[in-house]
Write a protein that holds these residues in place. Sequence first.
Motif, short mmCIF file in Angstrom:
data_model
loop_
_atom_site.label_atom_id
_atom_site.label_comp_id
_atom_site.label_asym_id
_atom_site.label_seq_id
_atom_site.Cartn_x
_atom_site.Cartn_y
_atom_site.Cartn_z
N ARG A 58 0.83 -1.21 0.00
CA ARG A 58 0.00 0.00 0.00
C ARG A 58 0.86 1.26 0.00
O ARG A 58 0.61 2.19 -0.76
CB ARG A 58 -0.90 0.02 1.23
CG ARG A 58 -2.07 -0.92 1.15
CD ARG A 58 -3.01 -0.79 2.33
NE ARG A 58 -3.35 0.59 2.60
CZ ARG A 58 -3.28 1.16 3.81
NH1 ARG A 58 -2.92 0.47 4.85
NH2 ARG A 58 -3.61 2.42 3.98
N ARG A 59 1.88 1.25 0.86
CA ARG A 59 2.75 2.42 0.98
C ARG A 59 3.44 2.73 -0.34
O ARG A 59 3.62 3.89 -0.72
CB ARG A 59 3.79 2.15 2.09
CG ARG A 59 4.77 3.27 2.34
CD ARG A 59 5.71 2.95 3.49
NE ARG A 59 6.22 1.61 3.53
CZ ARG A 59 7.20 1.14 2.76
NH1 ARG A 59 7.77 1.91 1.85
NH2 ARG A 59 7.63 -0.11 2.88
N SER A 60 3.82 1.69 -1.08
CA SER A 60 4.51 1.89 -2.36
C SER A 60 3.54 1.97 -3.54
O SER A 60 3.95 1.92 -4.69
CB SER A 60 5.51 0.76 -2.58
OG SER A 60 4.84 -0.49 -2.63
N ARG A 61 2.25 2.06 -3.22
CA ARG A 61 1.17 2.19 -4.22
C ARG A 61 1.14 1.04 -5.22
O ARG A 61 0.85 1.23 -6.40
CB ARG A 61 1.28 3.54 -4.93
CG ARG A 61 1.05 4.71 -4.01
CD ARG A 61 1.04 6.02 -4.76
NE ARG A 61 0.65 7.11 -3.90
CZ ARG A 61 1.51 7.88 -3.24
NH1 ARG A 61 2.79 7.67 -3.33
NH2 ARG A 61 1.06 8.86 -2.48
N GLN A 62 1.44 -0.17 -4.74
CA GLN A 62 1.38 -1.35 -5.59
C GLN A 62 0.05 -2.10 -5.44
O GLN A 62 -0.17 -3.08 -6.14
CB GLN A 62 2.54 -2.30 -5.27
CG GLN A 62 3.90 -1.73 -5.59
CD GLN A 62 4.99 -2.72 -5.28
OE1 GLN A 62 5.06 -3.78 -5.88
NE2 GLN A 62 5.85 -2.39 -4.32
N THR A 63 -0.79 -1.66 -4.50
CA THR A 63 -2.11 -2.27 -4.34
C THR A 63 -3.07 -1.27 -3.73
O THR A 63 -2.65 -0.33 -3.04
CB THR A 63 -2.05 -3.53 -3.45
OG1 THR A 63 -3.31 -4.21 -3.54
CG2 THR A 63 -1.78 -3.20 -1.99
N GLU A 64 -4.34 -1.50 -4.01
CA GLU A 64 -5.41 -0.74 -3.37
C GLU A 64 -6.29 -1.68 -2.55
O GLU A 64 -7.35 -1.29 -2.06
CB GLU A 64 -6.24 0.00 -4.42
CG GLU A 64 -5.47 1.10 -5.11
CD GLU A 64 -6.30 1.88 -6.11
OE1 GLU A 64 -7.53 1.72 -6.14
OE2 GLU A 64 -5.70 2.66 -6.86
N LEU A 65 -5.84 -2.93 -2.39
CA LEU A 65 -6.61 -3.90 -1.61
C LEU A 65 -6.69 -3.48 -0.15
O LEU A 65 -5.70 -2.99 0.42
CB LEU A 65 -5.97 -5.29 -1.68
CG LEU A 65 -5.93 -6.00 -3.03
CD1 LEU A 65 -5.15 -7.30 -2.91
CD2 LEU A 65 -7.34 -6.25 -3.54
#
Length: 108
Positions: A58-65
């Motif tokens: 999430r922090r690296s914006r690799q997911t919005e789950l």
Amino acid sequence: MAIQKLRITFQDATEVDVTPTLEDTLAFETTLRKNPQWGSLQSNAVKLNPFRAWNALRRSRQTELTWEQFTSGDTAAVAVEVIHDDAPTDDTEDADLGKGGTTDQPTS
């Protein structure tokens, strides 16, 4: 101290490697305090690395789950594993020293 890396495997066999930071660990502790029904830190050893992996994603914006989506249902991860660095250390470089050589030879 070595930096710990985690590998997340999803149901479709996609693998994503992340490097959790102190921020991810502190987020886990904050979440525990906000959700007393989760219990203590000691009783959540199994959740620690998956949460840190999810938060790093999430922090690296690799997911919005959401956490719930990351841990259950069709979008859930099936595994979070620590990636061990298999690079040889200084101790292992000389492990074969002397093997296969002649024995009982005088040194001069």
